[in-house]
Write a protein that holds these residues in place. Structure first.
Motif, PDB file in Angstrom:
ATOM      1  N   PRO A  43       0.803  -1.224   0.000  1.00  0.00           N
ATOM      2  CA  PRO A  43       0.000   0.000   0.000  1.00  0.00           C
ATOM      3  C   PRO A  43       0.840   1.281   0.000  1.00  0.00           C
ATOM      4  N   ALA A  44       1.929   1.296   0.745  1.00  0.00           N
ATOM      5  CA  ALA A  44       2.797   2.480   0.767  1.00  0.00           C
ATOM      6  C   ALA A  44       3.515   2.650  -0.572  1.00  0.00           C
ATOM      7  N   MET A  45       3.933   1.538  -1.174  1.00  0.00           N
ATOM      8  CA  MET A  45       4.597   1.631  -2.478  1.00  0.00           C
ATOM      9  C   MET A  45       3.631   2.124  -3.549  1.00  0.00           C
ATOM     10  N   LEU A  46       2.384   1.660  -3.508  1.00  0.00           N
ATOM     11  CA  LEU A  46       1.392   2.116  -4.474  1.00  0.00           C
ATOM     12  C   LEU A  46       1.114   3.606  -4.295  1.00  0.00           C
ATOM     13  N   ALA A  47       1.007   4.058  -3.063  1.00  0.00           N
ATOM     14  CA  ALA A  47       0.788   5.485  -2.807  1.00  0.00           C
ATOM     15  C   ALA A  47       1.963   6.319  -3.319  1.00  0.00           C
ATOM     16  N   ALA A  48       3.178   5.815  -3.138  1.00  0.00           N
ATOM     17  CA  ALA A  48       4.361   6.538  -3.620  1.00  0.00           C
ATOM     18  C   ALA A  48       4.380   6.596  -5.148  1.00  0.00           C
ATOM     19  N   LEU A  49       3.998   5.506  -5.796  1.00  0.00           N
ATOM     20  CA  LEU A  49       3.936   5.497  -7.263  1.00  0.00           C
ATOM     21  C   LEU A  49       2.884   6.477  -7.774  1.00  0.00           C
ATOM     22  N   ARG A  50       1.740   6.513  -7.116  1.00  0.00           N
ATOM     23  CA  ARG A  50       0.697   7.467  -7.523  1.00  0.00           C
ATOM     24  C   ARG A  50       1.180   8.904  -7.367  1.00  0.00           C
ATOM     25  N   ALA A  51       1.875   9.174  -6.261  1.00  0.00           N
ATOM     26  CA  ALA A  51       2.408  10.523  -6.035  1.00  0.00           C
ATOM     27  C   ALA A  51       3.466  10.874  -7.077  1.00  0.00           C
ATOM     28  N   ALA A  52       4.328   9.919  -7.418  1.00  0.00           N
ATOM     29  CA  ALA A  52       5.359  10.168  -8.433  1.00  0.00           C
ATOM     30  C   ALA A  52       4.714  10.422  -9.790  1.00  0.00           C
TER      31      ALA A  52
END
Length: 92
Positions: A43-52
């Motif tokens: 979940p944290a990696m997906l949120a970081a990808l969305r932010a990027a």
């Protein structure tokens, strides 16, 4: 390993399935630990990808980021981020 009852349903189900495979000897302890870390970090990696993705899209739209020239490997960054998001969301 007890599964935390406060985890989201899908994550709890996935953890239970991994634990069952581990208990049956179907996966090695190192693999089990790697899979658990990925599942928990997902979940944290997906949120970081969305932010990027949003950062790149906003930056290019506002003129702060210039898209790389054809042939530059950096040109593959946004599509790679978008493909990873799609895979994580089950769209590919």
């Amino acid at each position: 390993m007890a599964v935390n009852p406060h985890l989201a349903g899908d994550m709890r189900r996935d953890l239970n399935q991994l634990k069952l495979l581990y208990d049956m000897g179907s996966i090695a302890p190192e693999t089990f630990n790697d899979l658990i870390r990925l599942l928990v970090a997902g979940p944290a990696m997906l949120a970081a990808l969305r932010a990027a993705e949003q950062f790149i899209l906003n930056g290019t739209e506002l003129g702060f980021i210039r898209m790389p020239d054809k042939g530059d490997p950096a040109l593959d960054t946004l599509p790679a981020i978008q493909a990873a998001i799609a895979r994580a969301e089950g769209r590919s």
